[in-house]
Write an enzyme that holds these catalytic residues in place. Structure first.
Site, PDB file in Angstrom:
ATOM      1  CG  HIS A   1      -1.873  -1.171   1.095  1.00 15.32           C
ATOM      2  ND1 HIS A   1      -3.126  -1.115   0.570  1.00 15.32           N
ATOM      3  CD2 HIS A   1      -1.821  -2.206   1.449  1.00 15.32           C
ATOM      4  CE1 HIS A   1      -3.652  -2.061   0.852  1.00 15.32           C
ATOM      5  NE2 HIS A   1      -2.978  -3.009   1.361  1.00 15.32           N
TER       6      HIS A   1
ATOM      7  CG  ASN B   1      -7.823  -4.405   0.999  1.00 13.12           C
ATOM      8  OD1 ASN B   1      -7.356  -3.488   1.202  1.00 13.12           O
ATOM      9  ND2 ASN B   1      -7.354  -5.671   0.848  1.00 13.12           N
TER      10      ASN B   1
HETATM   11 FE1  HDE Z   1      -2.518  -4.658   5.668  1.00 10.86          FE
HETATM   12  N1  HDE Z   1      -0.565  -3.816   6.127  1.00 10.86           N
HETATM   13  N2  HDE Z   1      -1.956  -6.492   6.333  1.00 10.86           N
HETATM   14  N3  HDE Z   1      -4.092  -5.536   4.851  1.00 10.86           N
HETATM   15  N4  HDE Z   1      -2.924  -2.935   4.824  1.00 10.86           N
HETATM   16  C1  HDE Z   1      -0.355  -2.860   5.808  1.00 10.86           C
HETATM   17  O1  HDE Z   1       0.886  -1.168   7.662  1.00 10.86           O
HETATM   18  C2  HDE Z   1      -0.836  -6.710   7.059  1.00 10.86           C
HETATM   19  C3  HDE Z   1      -4.496  -7.059   5.047  1.00 10.86           C
HETATM   20  C4  HDE Z   1      -4.354  -2.716   4.553  1.00 10.86           C
HETATM   21  O2  HDE Z   1      -3.420   3.532   3.987  1.00 10.86           O
HETATM   22  C5  HDE Z   1       0.888  -2.342   6.408  1.00 10.86           C
HETATM   23  O3  HDE Z   1       0.803   0.788   7.858  1.00 10.86           O
HETATM   24  C6  HDE Z   1      -0.794  -7.863   7.751  1.00 10.86           C
HETATM   25  C7  HDE Z   1      -5.890  -7.176   4.998  1.00 10.86           C
HETATM   26  C8  HDE Z   1      -4.520  -1.357   3.965  1.00 10.86           C
HETATM   27  O4  HDE Z   1      -1.578   3.552   5.239  1.00 10.86           O
HETATM   28  C9  HDE Z   1       1.374  -3.569   7.045  1.00 10.86           C
HETATM   29  C10 HDE Z   1      -1.978  -8.525   6.881  1.00 10.86           C
HETATM   30  C11 HDE Z   1      -6.447  -6.024   4.605  1.00 10.86           C
HETATM   31  C12 HDE Z   1      -3.163  -0.881   4.315  1.00 10.86           C
HETATM   32  C13 HDE Z   1       0.432  -4.328   6.841  1.00 10.86           C
HETATM   33  C14 HDE Z   1      -2.516  -7.747   6.280  1.00 10.86           C
HETATM   34  C15 HDE Z   1      -5.367  -4.948   4.778  1.00 10.86           C
HETATM   35  C16 HDE Z   1      -2.311  -1.900   4.834  1.00 10.86           C
HETATM   36  C17 HDE Z   1       2.173  -1.857   5.659  1.00 10.86           C
HETATM   37  C18 HDE Z   1      -2.316 -10.086   7.304  1.00 10.86           C
HETATM   38  C19 HDE Z   1      -7.811  -5.425   4.139  1.00 10.86           C
HETATM   39  C20 HDE Z   1      -2.741   0.555   4.087  1.00 10.86           C
HETATM   40  C21 HDE Z   1       2.057  -0.155   5.799  1.00 10.86           C
HETATM   41  C22 HDE Z   1      -2.793 -10.300   8.670  1.00 10.86           C
HETATM   42  C23 HDE Z   1      -8.859  -5.694   5.171  1.00 10.86           C
HETATM   43  C24 HDE Z   1      -3.053   1.366   5.233  1.00 10.86           C
HETATM   44  C25 HDE Z   1       1.085  -0.292   7.050  1.00 10.86           C
HETATM   45  C26 HDE Z   1      -2.568   2.896   4.772  1.00 10.86           C
HETATM   46  C27 HDE Z   1      -1.189  -1.802   5.274  1.00 10.86           C
HETATM   47  C28 HDE Z   1       0.030  -5.815   7.300  1.00 10.86           C
HETATM   48  C29 HDE Z   1      -3.670  -7.943   5.481  1.00 10.86           C
HETATM   49  C30 HDE Z   1      -5.349  -3.743   4.296  1.00 10.86           C
HETATM   50  C31 HDE Z   1       2.749  -4.269   6.685  1.00 10.86           C
HETATM   51  C32 HDE Z   1       0.243  -8.604   8.412  1.00 10.86           C
HETATM   52  C33 HDE Z   1      -6.799  -8.557   4.997  1.00 10.86           C
HETATM   53  C34 HDE Z   1      -5.569  -0.826   3.464  1.00 10.86           C
HETATM   54  O5  HDE Z   1       1.546  -3.575   8.536  1.00 10.86           O
END
Ligand code: HDE
Length: 703
Positions: free
Chosen positions: A91, A164
């Site tokens: 993202h 999302n």
């Molecule tokens: Fe994320 N995800 N994600 N994700 N995600 C990040 O956090 C993570 C997941 C989502 O505009 C990171 O700040 C793990 C699902 C959005 O700043 C990080 C898992 C969904 C955004 C991270 C998921 C998301 C992130 C990278 C599995 C939809 C952007 C930067 C357990 C519901 C937020 C940050 C923004 C961002 C980890 C799965 C959506 C690396 C470990 C499911 C919209 O922490």
């Protein structure tokens, strides 16, 4: 002049001049400095020392070596060298906008969270919509999921709904996330592709991960090719809990529904947009906000009890499943309006730190194992990106309600707490913060039993039923786009066994889809389907899963391009422009030269875009108004021929006057209901509100 020595008084008067208004001055290096009038504060170092010269570093003599003592140069360059912070691993590329959330219907029966109970109350939000796979500098329009993250600055603390634009996810358990992301990101030995799923490592991982099949149907659909960020839905994905004042909890899924309806582009169009305007979505949002055309979403919930959940034919704790709207209807409870572009991209869009663990009293988590992993991950990420446990003090992250505790110190601490007491409980301070046993955050009182272990519940075993339901819920054209996207993507995969494995999975989803993809890949026999962990259930199609079914019959938020050249009929152009503007569209005049074109009557009409840099992929429909001479000239211009050919190929309405027919002929444009006379603006506006789906068969071979 450049090397002329100045006396101190001369230098002082020069300095004064640079702070004054409205004068041009020649700097020692020869650059011309234009000041815009008004009062300009002194340019200083970070220590507040005013600079006398921001154009030249300190040298031993005019042509001599630079001096180490030049603290001004070092201050500036050192800061510059550290301007970047680690970009988000996922993202990274995003558009962020301020706005507000307004509750229209109270959920008091279900929750104590004030943001969900105080009807009419407006809560500030910051919303960041992102792509997932590419780096911060990647294009806006790859085939990709869009992140939809909203920070609500509520009176009871910040609530981050980090979702999302697709309501399900690839995997069921957080422990698989790093592998998924490594597989989709650029391949580590070659450093490409940037921001694309069409490569071996992604499909290798997917083909070995049957639980991802439902999400695969979504990402191969046009959902991943949005026309505008203002035309996507948002989903919290996981089940959360609401807790009321009796401590009872209800499960909830959160949804955002765009007021402009859903709309996507066509793959060939998307590819061309990526070349024409890498910032297509960011610019669209920026322009909309600047025009006061504020994007708006409805906020809706699906509410259900534990008992109801037990009767679902799937497990709602499994993030690869959605709850069809036909099973649990959506209840609209509010709206979000985005109305203010950030002042500074880095300070706000880049530094905003969302964490799914940021909830407020009355909202709690479910046991979804993906959500549970996320509750740890985001805080950890912010520590690494923003470099300090004090990231909550950065203005974009700070709550707008009072906050206070005994946490202290740390990197980049901005606060200066007073007094002797930095612990709790204490009897020494009269005003230190205390617990709030009643209004404070309480977790849902849920009892847990069972055996500890690294296990996946049986109820998570069905990987194909909802994938099948999704596919069968689509219109004919949407199904064809899914099949064609699979052919496109798998054709970019070098390893035959990966292509075969994927077609094997598709056989569980829908045999006809598998056959179409197999044919598109040139297979002479169908690969075997893998063993399914659970039998495929037949579920009722859900039209709410379509895009076409959710398009709105409107030109609001859409753009229309009118191609003109010297000799065009100005009155006709104005008539079309008026009708399109009244229907809500943004209208742009495109001409071979940005200075404009000389109309039939001799007057000039200025252009908003130059033809070569403003192709028709940037519009939802086009009108071509040309004189015979103009059409003749443009028929030799490939940008003009492509303008109409692409509009036709991308199923857009085309209005053309008599003169323009010659250009249409050169571009080999057929005649159908979407190609209308420019004199009939009513027919044009009606056709422009939709895409000409029935034309598609005549312009491309779909799988
Ligand atoms: Fe994320 N995800 N994600 N994700 N995600 C990040 O956090 C993570 C997941 C989502 O505009 C990171 O700040 C793990 C699902 C959005 O700043 C990080 C898992 C969904 C955004 C991270 C998921 C998301 C992130 C990278 C599995 C939809 C952007 C930067 C357990 C519901 C937020 C940050 C923004 C961002 C980890 C799965 C959506 C690396 C470990 C499911 C919209 O922490």
């Amino acid at each position: 002049m450049a090397n002329k020595k100045m006396s101190v008084s001369e230098m002082r008067s020069k300095k004064k001049e640079s702070h004054g208004g409205g004068v041009a001055r020649q700097a020692a290096g020869g650059e011309l400095h234009q000041t815009a009038g008004g009062h300009h504060p002194a340019l200083t170092t970070n220590q507040g020392v005013a600079l006398s010269d921001n154009q030249n570093s300190l040298k031993a003599n005019p042509r001599g070596p630079a001096l180490l003592e030049d603290f001004i140069l070092r201050d500036k360059i050192t800061h510059f060298d550290h301007e970047r912070i680690p970009e988000r691993i996922v993202h990274a590329r995003a558009t962020g906008v301020h706005g507000f959330f307004e509750l229209t219907s109270s959920l008091k029966k279900y929750t104590t969270a004030r943001i969900l109970t105080e009807v009419g109350e407006k809560t500030p939000v910051f919303t960041r919509i992102s792509t997932v796979a590419g780096g911060a500098g990647s294009v806006d329009t790859p085939r990709d999921v869009r992140g939809f993250a909203v920070k609500f600055y509520t009176k009871e603390g910040n609530w981050d709904l980090v979702g999302n634009d697709i309501p399900v996810f690839f995997i069921q358990d957080a422990i698989k996330f790093p592998d998924l992301i490594h597989a989709v990101k650029m391949e580590p030995d070659r450093g490409f592709p940037q921001s694309a799923t069409a490569h071996d490592t992604f499909w290798d991982f997917i083909s070995l991960t049957p639980e991802s099949m439902h999400m695969v149907m979504w990402i191969m659909s046009d959902r991943t090719l949005p026309r505008s960020l203002r035309m996507i839905e948002g989903f919290g994905i996981h089940s959360f809990r609401l807790i009321n004042d009796s401590g009872e909890s209800t499960f909830v899924k959160f949804h955002w529904r765009p007021k402009l309806g859903l709309q996507s582009t066509i793959w060939d169009e998307t590819v061309k947009i990526s070349g024409a305007d890498q910032d297509f979505h960011r610019r669209d949002m920026f322009d909309a906000i600047a025009a006061g055309d504020f994007p708006e979403w409805e906020f809706a919930v699906q509410l259900f009890t534990q008992e109801e959940a037990e009767r679902f034919p799937f497990d709602h704790l499994d993030a690869t499943k959605l709850i069809p709207e036909e099973l649990v209807p959506l209840k609209v409870i509010g709206r979000m309006v985005l109305d203010r572009w950030p002042n500074n991209f880095f300070a706000e869009t880049e530094q905003v730190a969302y964490c799914p663990s940021h909830v407020v009293p009355g909202i709690d988590f479910s046991n979804d194992p993906l959500l549970q992993g996320r509750l740890f991950s985001y805080q950890d990420t912010q520590l690494s990106r923003l470099g300090s446990p004090n990231f909550h003090q950065i203005p974009i992250n700070a709550p707008k309600c009072p906050f206070s505790n005994q946490q202290r110190d740390g990197h980049m601490q901005m606060e200066q707490p007073e007094g002797r007491v930095s612990y709790e409980p204490n009897s020494l301070s009269k005003n230190s913060p205390r617990e709030s046993p009643v209004e404070g955050f309480h977790s849902a009182a849920i009892s847990e039993t069972g055996e500890k272990g690294r296990v996946r519940p049986e109820s998570f075993a069905d990987h194909y039923s909802q994938a099948r339901q999704f596919y069968l819920s689509q219109t004919y054209y949407e199904q064809a786009h899914i099949a064609s996207a699979l052919v496109f993507e798998l054709s970019k995969v070098d390893h035959l066994h990966v292509r075969e494995a994927m077609v094997g999975h598709l056989r569980h989803i829908e045999e006809d889809l598998a056959k179409r993809v197999a044919a598109g890949l040139g297979f002479d026999k169908m690969p075997n389907a893998p063993r399914a962990a659970s039998p495929v259930q037949e579920m009722k199609p859900s039209p709410a899963l379509q895009i076409i079914g959710k398009m709105k019959d409107t030109l609001k938020g859409r753009a229309i391009g009118i191609l003109i050249a010297d000799g065009s009929d100005g009155a006709l152009v104005k008539k079309i422009k008026k009708a399109a503007t009244e229907a809500g569209a943004a209208v742009k005049i495109v001409a071979p030269k940005v200075g404009g074109a000389k109309l039939a009557g001799g007057s000039m009409m200025s252009a908003d875009g130059q033809l070569a840099g403003t192709p028709s992929v940037l519009f939802d429909a086009v009108a071509i108004v040309l004189s015979d001479e103009g059409a003749k000239a443009l028929s030799l211009e490939s940008a003009a021929v492509d303008f109409v050919r692409d509009a036709f190929g991308h199923l857009k309405a085309i209005a053309a006057d008599e003169g323009a027919q010659a250009l249409l002929k050169t571009a080999n444009i057929g005649h159908d209901a979407g190609v209308v006379s420019a004199n009939d603006e009513t027919a044009f506006i009606a056709a422009a509100k939709t895409r000409q789906w029935s034309r598609e068969k005549s312009v491309r071979t779909l799988a």
